[in-house]
Design an enzyme around this catalytic site. Structure first.
Site, PDB file in Angstrom:
ATOM      1  N   GLU A 178       0.863  -1.175   0.000  1.00 27.86           N
ATOM      2  CA  GLU A 178       0.000   0.000   0.000  1.00 27.86           C
ATOM      3  C   GLU A 178       0.900   1.225   0.000  1.00 27.86           C
ATOM      4  O   GLU A 178       1.959   1.224   0.618  1.00 27.86           O
ATOM      5  CB  GLU A 178      -0.902   0.070   1.235  1.00 27.86           C
ATOM      6  CG  GLU A 178      -1.984  -0.971   1.303  1.00 27.86           C
ATOM      7  CD  GLU A 178      -1.562  -2.225   2.067  1.00 27.86           C
ATOM      8  OE1 GLU A 178      -2.316  -3.213   2.034  1.00 27.86           O
ATOM      9  OE2 GLU A 178      -0.474  -2.223   2.678  1.00 27.86           O
ATOM     10  N   ASN A 189       1.787   9.941  -2.780  1.00 29.14           N
ATOM     11  CA  ASN A 189       3.223   9.667  -2.795  1.00 29.14           C
ATOM     12  C   ASN A 189       3.672   9.206  -4.185  1.00 29.14           C
ATOM     13  O   ASN A 189       3.964   8.037  -4.414  1.00 29.14           O
ATOM     14  CB  ASN A 189       3.581   8.633  -1.728  1.00 29.14           C
ATOM     15  CG  ASN A 189       5.078   8.522  -1.518  1.00 29.14           C
ATOM     16  OD1 ASN A 189       5.877   8.981  -2.319  1.00 29.14           O
ATOM     17  ND2 ASN A 189       5.445   7.884  -0.417  1.00 29.14           N
ATOM     18  N   TYR A 192       7.808   1.900  -7.579  1.00 28.01           N
ATOM     19  CA  TYR A 192       7.115   0.610  -7.647  1.00 28.01           C
ATOM     20  C   TYR A 192       6.734   0.261  -9.089  1.00 28.01           C
ATOM     21  O   TYR A 192       6.865  -0.893  -9.506  1.00 28.01           O
ATOM     22  CB  TYR A 192       5.885   0.612  -6.742  1.00 28.01           C
ATOM     23  CG  TYR A 192       6.199   0.987  -5.305  1.00 28.01           C
ATOM     24  CD1 TYR A 192       7.403   0.641  -4.705  1.00 28.01           C
ATOM     25  CD2 TYR A 192       5.303   1.725  -4.544  1.00 28.01           C
ATOM     26  CE1 TYR A 192       7.699   1.002  -3.400  1.00 28.01           C
ATOM     27  CE2 TYR A 192       5.584   2.082  -3.234  1.00 28.01           C
ATOM     28  CZ  TYR A 192       6.789   1.724  -2.679  1.00 28.01           C
ATOM     29  OH  TYR A 192       7.067   2.091  -1.386  1.00 28.01           O
TER      30      TYR A 192
END
Length: 150
Positions: free
Chosen positions: A108, A113, A120
């Site tokens: 998560e 962000n 990621y």
């Protein structure tokens, strides 16, 4: 990235540095007891640290349950950000998950962000959904992200 950065498993002796990072990086830091329990009692938990010159400058936690891995948290000291350390540490966590038999990984991340989401996505993570009001400090939503590890 500085070549002197080493990635290794977190030890109890690292907790002072880890707690310093927690308070520098998060508005709702984990407790020392939470980290202690993770590294001494949780059979599914694996925590890595990035160490430079004897000081922990980052860490990443993951749980591996059967073939599923989940990143619990990741933090890099503010003065060490944008130097590739988070990338190096995150890659280490993914490699560890694969070694332990995981075939998929989730995490998560705050919807705000974008730097973390970009990291990621670099590793193939895709949006999996939204957890409404996930973060207790400001009720911000969390973006759930997934990736296959095979």
């Amino acid at each position: 990235m500085n070549k002197d950065v080493q990635i290794r498993l977190m030890e109890i002796d690292d907790l002072d540095d880890v707690m310093e990072l927690e308070f520098k990086c998060f508005t709702t830091p984990w407790s020392r007891e939470a980290f202690f329990n993770e590294i001494t009692k949780n059979q599914f938990a694996y925590y890595l640290v990035a160490e430079q010159d004897g000081k922990v400058i980052g860490y990443c936690g993951l749980w591996v349950i059967s073939d599923d891995a989940h990143i619990t948290n990741i933090a890099i000291h503010p003065s060490e950000r944008r130097k590739g350390i988070g990338d190096y540490l995150f890659r280490g966590a993914m490699d560890m998950a694969k070694t332990l038999g995981a075939v998929k990984m989730s995490l998560e991340v705050r919807v705000s962000n974008e730097p973390a989401q970009s990291l990621y996505r670099k590793y193939g993570f895709q949006k999996g959904g939204i957890r409404k009001n996930y973060y207790t400090d400001n009720q911000e939503d969390a973006l759930v992200m997934w990736v296959g590890l095979t």
